[in-house]
Design an enzyme around this catalytic site. Structure first.
Site, PDB file in Angstrom:
ATOM      1  N   LYS A 262     -10.389  12.377   8.547  1.00 40.00           N
ATOM      2  CA  LYS A 262      -9.937  11.921   9.870  1.00 40.00           C
ATOM      3  C   LYS A 262     -10.054  13.084  10.849  1.00 40.00           C
ATOM      4  O   LYS A 262      -9.627  14.192  10.541  1.00 40.00           O
ATOM      5  CB  LYS A 262      -8.494  11.429   9.801  1.00 40.00           C
ATOM      6  CG  LYS A 262      -8.340  10.085   9.099  1.00 40.00           C
ATOM      7  CD  LYS A 262      -6.904   9.617   9.137  1.00 40.00           C
ATOM      8  CE  LYS A 262      -6.719   8.305   8.372  1.00 40.00           C
ATOM      9  NZ  LYS A 262      -7.348   7.154   9.024  1.00 40.00           N
TER      10      LYS A 262
ATOM     11  N   GLU B 231      -9.498   3.617   2.048  1.00 41.06           N
ATOM     12  CA  GLU B 231      -8.970   3.820   0.697  1.00 41.06           C
ATOM     13  C   GLU B 231      -7.901   2.792   0.326  1.00 41.06           C
ATOM     14  O   GLU B 231      -7.719   2.484  -0.840  1.00 41.06           O
ATOM     15  CB  GLU B 231      -8.381   5.236   0.578  1.00 41.06           C
ATOM     16  CG  GLU B 231      -6.935   5.418   1.074  1.00 41.06           C
ATOM     17  CD  GLU B 231      -6.732   5.176   2.563  1.00 41.06           C
ATOM     18  OE1 GLU B 231      -7.729   5.179   3.298  1.00 41.06           O
ATOM     19  OE2 GLU B 231      -5.579   4.949   2.978  1.00 41.06           O
TER      20      GLU B 231
ATOM     21  N   ARG C 143      -7.730  -0.397   0.704  1.00 45.19           N
ATOM     22  CA  ARG C 143      -8.267  -1.601   0.041  1.00 45.19           C
ATOM     23  C   ARG C 143      -8.670  -1.304  -1.398  1.00 45.19           C
ATOM     24  O   ARG C 143      -8.675  -2.192  -2.240  1.00 45.19           O
ATOM     25  CB  ARG C 143      -9.423  -2.159   0.866  1.00 45.19           C
ATOM     26  CG  ARG C 143     -10.589  -1.239   1.043  1.00 45.19           C
ATOM     27  CD  ARG C 143     -11.503  -1.640   2.193  1.00 45.19           C
ATOM     28  NE  ARG C 143     -10.880  -1.450   3.499  1.00 45.19           N
ATOM     29  CZ  ARG C 143     -11.441  -1.815   4.658  1.00 45.19           C
ATOM     30  NH1 ARG C 143     -12.619  -2.409   4.667  1.00 45.19           N
ATOM     31  NH2 ARG C 143     -10.819  -1.612   5.792  1.00 45.19           N
TER      32      ARG C 143
ATOM     33  N   ASP D  50     -12.271   6.857   3.810  1.00 44.85           N
ATOM     34  CA  ASP D  50     -11.070   6.590   4.607  1.00 44.85           C
ATOM     35  C   ASP D  50     -10.650   5.121   4.500  1.00 44.85           C
ATOM     36  O   ASP D  50      -9.547   4.757   4.918  1.00 44.85           O
ATOM     37  CB  ASP D  50     -11.318   6.981   6.072  1.00 44.85           C
ATOM     38  CG  ASP D  50     -10.034   7.153   6.865  1.00 44.85           C
ATOM     39  OD1 ASP D  50      -8.957   7.150   6.233  1.00 44.85           O
ATOM     40  OD2 ASP D  50     -10.116   7.283   8.094  1.00 44.85           O
TER      41      ASP D  50
ATOM     42  N   ASP E 220       1.561   6.047   5.784  1.00 49.12           N
ATOM     43  CA  ASP E 220       0.573   5.136   5.199  1.00 49.12           C
ATOM     44  C   ASP E 220       1.080   4.467   3.909  1.00 49.12           C
ATOM     45  O   ASP E 220       0.336   3.759   3.243  1.00 49.12           O
ATOM     46  CB  ASP E 220      -0.747   5.892   4.952  1.00 49.12           C
ATOM     47  CG  ASP E 220      -1.969   4.989   5.108  1.00 49.12           C
ATOM     48  OD1 ASP E 220      -1.862   3.935   5.758  1.00 49.12           O
ATOM     49  OD2 ASP E 220      -3.038   5.345   4.563  1.00 49.12           O
TER      50      ASP E 220
ATOM     51  N   LYS F  82       0.842  -1.210   0.000  1.00 45.95           N
ATOM     52  CA  LYS F  82       0.000   0.000   0.000  1.00 45.95           C
ATOM     53  C   LYS F  82       0.871   1.252   0.000  1.00 45.95           C
ATOM     54  O   LYS F  82       1.666   1.466   0.906  1.00 45.95           O
ATOM     55  CB  LYS F  82      -0.912   0.002   1.235  1.00 45.95           C
ATOM     56  CG  LYS F  82      -1.710   1.296   1.440  1.00 45.95           C
ATOM     57  CD  LYS F  82      -2.661   1.217   2.641  1.00 45.95           C
ATOM     58  CE  LYS F  82      -3.320   2.562   2.957  1.00 45.95           C
ATOM     59  NZ  LYS F  82      -4.211   2.498   4.144  1.00 45.95           N
TER      60      LYS F  82
HETATM   61  N1  BES Z   1      -4.430   4.186   7.026  1.00 46.11           N
HETATM   62  C1  BES Z   1      -5.580   3.843   7.779  1.00 46.11           C
HETATM   63  C2  BES Z   1      -5.319   2.750   8.799  1.00 46.11           C
HETATM   64  C3  BES Z   1      -4.413   3.089   9.944  1.00 46.11           C
HETATM   65  C4  BES Z   1      -4.928   3.588  11.123  1.00 46.11           C
HETATM   66  C5  BES Z   1      -3.050   2.837   9.870  1.00 46.11           C
HETATM   67  C6  BES Z   1      -4.092   3.861  12.172  1.00 46.11           C
HETATM   68  C7  BES Z   1      -2.215   3.135  10.914  1.00 46.11           C
HETATM   69  C8  BES Z   1      -2.734   3.640  12.081  1.00 46.11           C
HETATM   70  C9  BES Z   1      -6.688   3.336   6.860  1.00 46.11           C
HETATM   71  O1  BES Z   1      -6.696   3.850   5.579  1.00 46.11           O
HETATM   72  C10 BES Z   1      -7.988   3.690   7.498  1.00 46.11           C
HETATM   73  O2  BES Z   1      -8.243   4.846   7.653  1.00 46.11           O
HETATM   74  N2  BES Z   1      -8.738   2.688   7.851  1.00 46.11           N
HETATM   75  C11 BES Z   1     -10.011   2.881   8.488  1.00 46.11           C
HETATM   76  C12 BES Z   1     -10.960   1.864   7.911  1.00 46.11           C
HETATM   77  C13 BES Z   1     -12.380   2.037   8.330  1.00 46.11           C
HETATM   78  C14 BES Z   1     -12.933   3.295   7.740  1.00 46.11           C
HETATM   79  C15 BES Z   1     -13.147   0.818   7.860  1.00 46.11           C
HETATM   80  C16 BES Z   1      -9.834   2.632   9.991  1.00 46.11           C
HETATM   81  O3  BES Z   1      -9.118   1.715  10.368  1.00 46.11           O
HETATM   82  O4  BES Z   1     -10.416   3.388  10.760  1.00 46.11           O
HETATM   83 ZN    ZN Z   2      -4.843   4.519   4.854  1.00 44.32          ZN
HETATM   84 ZN    ZN Z   3      -7.797   5.706   5.455  1.00 51.00          ZN
END
Ligand code: BES
Ligand code: ZN
Ligand code: ZN
Length: 485
Positions: free
Chosen positions: A258, A330, A332, A328, A269, A246
């Site tokens: 966020k 994104e 996937r 968010d 990220d 990623k």
């Molecule tokens: N990049 C984030 C995941 C992340 C969170 C990595 C904290 C490192 C530390 C990812 O893109 C994300 O925002 N995921 C969301 C998914 C949700 C909306 C299903 C999450 O984990 O809140």
């Molecule tokens: Zn992310």
């Molecule tokens: Zn995200």
């Protein structure tokens, strides 16, 4: 640059030395004064792990192995002791250190040296005045003899690759945007011998990669898809190993912005992308006979222009449609396109590595990478074994079909989020819909981003996954070779 390493056969009296010993074996003849010797023996009897004797112009260290622990733990304790000693060396400005193992299990000197090397990392490119002491400590590491199986070249290359990986992650998005990340990975290919092909916006559009294009809609920088390939003449696998990382150079969340401090650290990220690039760099530089392909989708996830909004439906590279309920989620979306593109290579195994879900970090903290998938058991075992060896541990999550069912949408084929339950698994299951080959997904959201140093694993981007995937690939190459003999 990491410190340099030399092999020596004699230790002179004025050198700083670390003696590594078994729990009950005080090292033989150490050049200490009677008083110092008395102190050292007393501390040894008190079972102190790291003994330090400061003799003005030099230091003597005795590191006692915790040899009642399993081998992989003993090795990790050594890396940690090395990090502690690295701190002392820096304070005392000692420029060189001799490592002298004294009847210890195989791998001890190597693990200690590794800990010392990895502890030397600092991200200080932007400090105009270095408030800490200048330079790297120690400047040189002198190995008193070389133990069997100590692969000095491999250790040096892996360290260098990890430092490059860490640099990519730690660089902020203002300098490490999509085109800069592409440029750096292409450069890493030239330096180590892997080839790269970079697909720009036009090619990505022609391939109908709606996930990567969708996430990129709010950005002023075009997306990229990097194909990195290491295919040595003597490779042992008929079908390649494909690694997908990623590469979100910054994740604001997009329209599902966020909030609070959740955006902190989101320059990391792209840690999955960096781990893939670092792995292939090290494989190429050490000449591991394995055909490996890295596929790295790169973009930022930002607000601007006409970004994706919740409710949008996009069509992916493999023709499947996705209802985007949260912009968010994104990672996937861009990984899905990269994963379906992997079918062009007819892989033996596809591994994705990503800072994918906060859920994985909530489950395992920074101690483990979440691992899941549908590949043959041997592949999971090999990853677990590699994880213990480099102490980047992986912990398996279930991958039952019900979690995949939950990702189906009423109005499109799939949706990119479900409810909050089992978030990491559902993220992995979403990805599975886009892979045809055997598949393993590694979610490094926990150990991929550290708010504070964890010994030799330095904040913010420790480069988690790089040593793991390198070791896994090298073991796989060896296994394929032994099976073909
Ligand atoms: N990049 C984030 C995941 C992340 C969170 C990595 C904290 C490192 C530390 C990812 O893109 C994300 O925002 N995921 C969301 C998914 C949700 C909306 C299903 C999450 O984990 O809140
Ligand atoms: Zn992310
Ligand atoms: Zn995200």
């Amino acid at each position: 640059m990491p410190p340099e390493i030399k092999i020596i056969s004699d230790i002179s009296k004025d050198q700083s030395v670390v003696y590594i010993t078994k729990t009950d074996a005080f090292p033989g003849d150490i050049p200490l004064s009677p008083a110092e010797m008395g102190y050292a023996k007393k501390k040894f009897a008190e079972k102190e792990d790291v003994i330090h004797i400061n003799s003005y112009f030099k230091s003597t260290f005795i590191v006692r192995l915790k040899d009642e622990l399993p081998h992989y733990r003993v090795m990790e304790e050594l890396r940690i002791s090395a990090c502690i000693i690295a701190g002392i060396i820096k304070k005392l400005s000692l420029s060189s250190l001799v490592i002298s193992p004294f009847s210890v299990p195989g791998g001890s000197a190597e693990a200690f040296t590794e800990g010392l090397l990895l502890s030397a990392y600092r991200f200080i490119r932007y400090k105009t005045i270095d408030t800490e002491k200048e330079g790297r400590f120690p400047n040189s590491i002198l190995l008193h003899g070389l133990e069997n199986n100590f692969d000095l070249n491999q250790l040096t290359v892996v360290t260098e690759a990890l430092f490059l990986t860490r640099d990519l992650i730690n660089e902020p998005v203002i300098t490490m945007n999509t085109s800069a990340l592409v440029k750096e990975i292409v450069k890493m290919g030239k330096q180590s011998g892997f080839t790269t092909e970079v697909l720009g916006r036009n090619r990505i559009e022609a391939l109908k990669m709606g996930g990567l294009l969708g996430v990129n809609k709010g950005s002023v920088d075009p997306p990229a898809l990097i194909i990195a390939e290491w295919k040595p003449d003597e490779h042992r696998n008929k079908k390649p190993l494909v690694l997908v990382g990623k590469g979100v150079v910054f994740d604001t969340g997009g329209m599902s912005l966020k909030t609070g401090n959740y955006m902190d650290g989101m320059k990391t990220d792209m840690a999955g992308a960096a781990a893939v690039a670092g792995t292939i760099y090290a494989l190429a530089k050490t000449g591991i006979p394995l055909h490996v392909v890295g596929i790295i989708p790169v973009t930022d996830n930002r607000l601007g222009g006409n970004p994706l909004v919740p409710g949008d439906i996009i069509t992916m590279h493999n023709g499947k449609t996705v209802e985007v309920l949260n912009t968010d989620a994104e990672g996937r979306l861009i990984l899905a396109d990269a994963l379906s593109y992997s079918s062009h290579f007819d892989p033996m195994l596809v591994i994705s590595i990503a800072t994918l879900t906060g859920s994985a970090a909530v489950t395992f903290g920074t101690q483990a990478t979440a691992m899941m998938g549908n590949a043959p058991e041997e592949m999971f075992s090999l990853l677990s074994e590699s994880g213990l060896e480099v102490y980047e541990r992986v912990a398996r999550l279930p991958f039952w079909h019900e979690y995949g069912e939950a990702m189906k949408s009423d109005i499109a084929d799939l949706k990119n989020i479900d409810n909050r339950e089992a978030g990491s698994i559902k993220g992995g299951k979403f990805l599975e819909f886009f892979v045809e080959a055997p598949f393993i997904h590694l979610d490094i959201a926990g150990p991929g981003y550290l708010k504070a140093d964890d010994h030799y694993r330095k904040k913010e981007g420790p480069g988690t996954g790089m040593r793991l995937l390198y070791t896994f690939s090298a073991k796989l190459a060896r296994q394929l070779w032994e099976n073909n003999k």
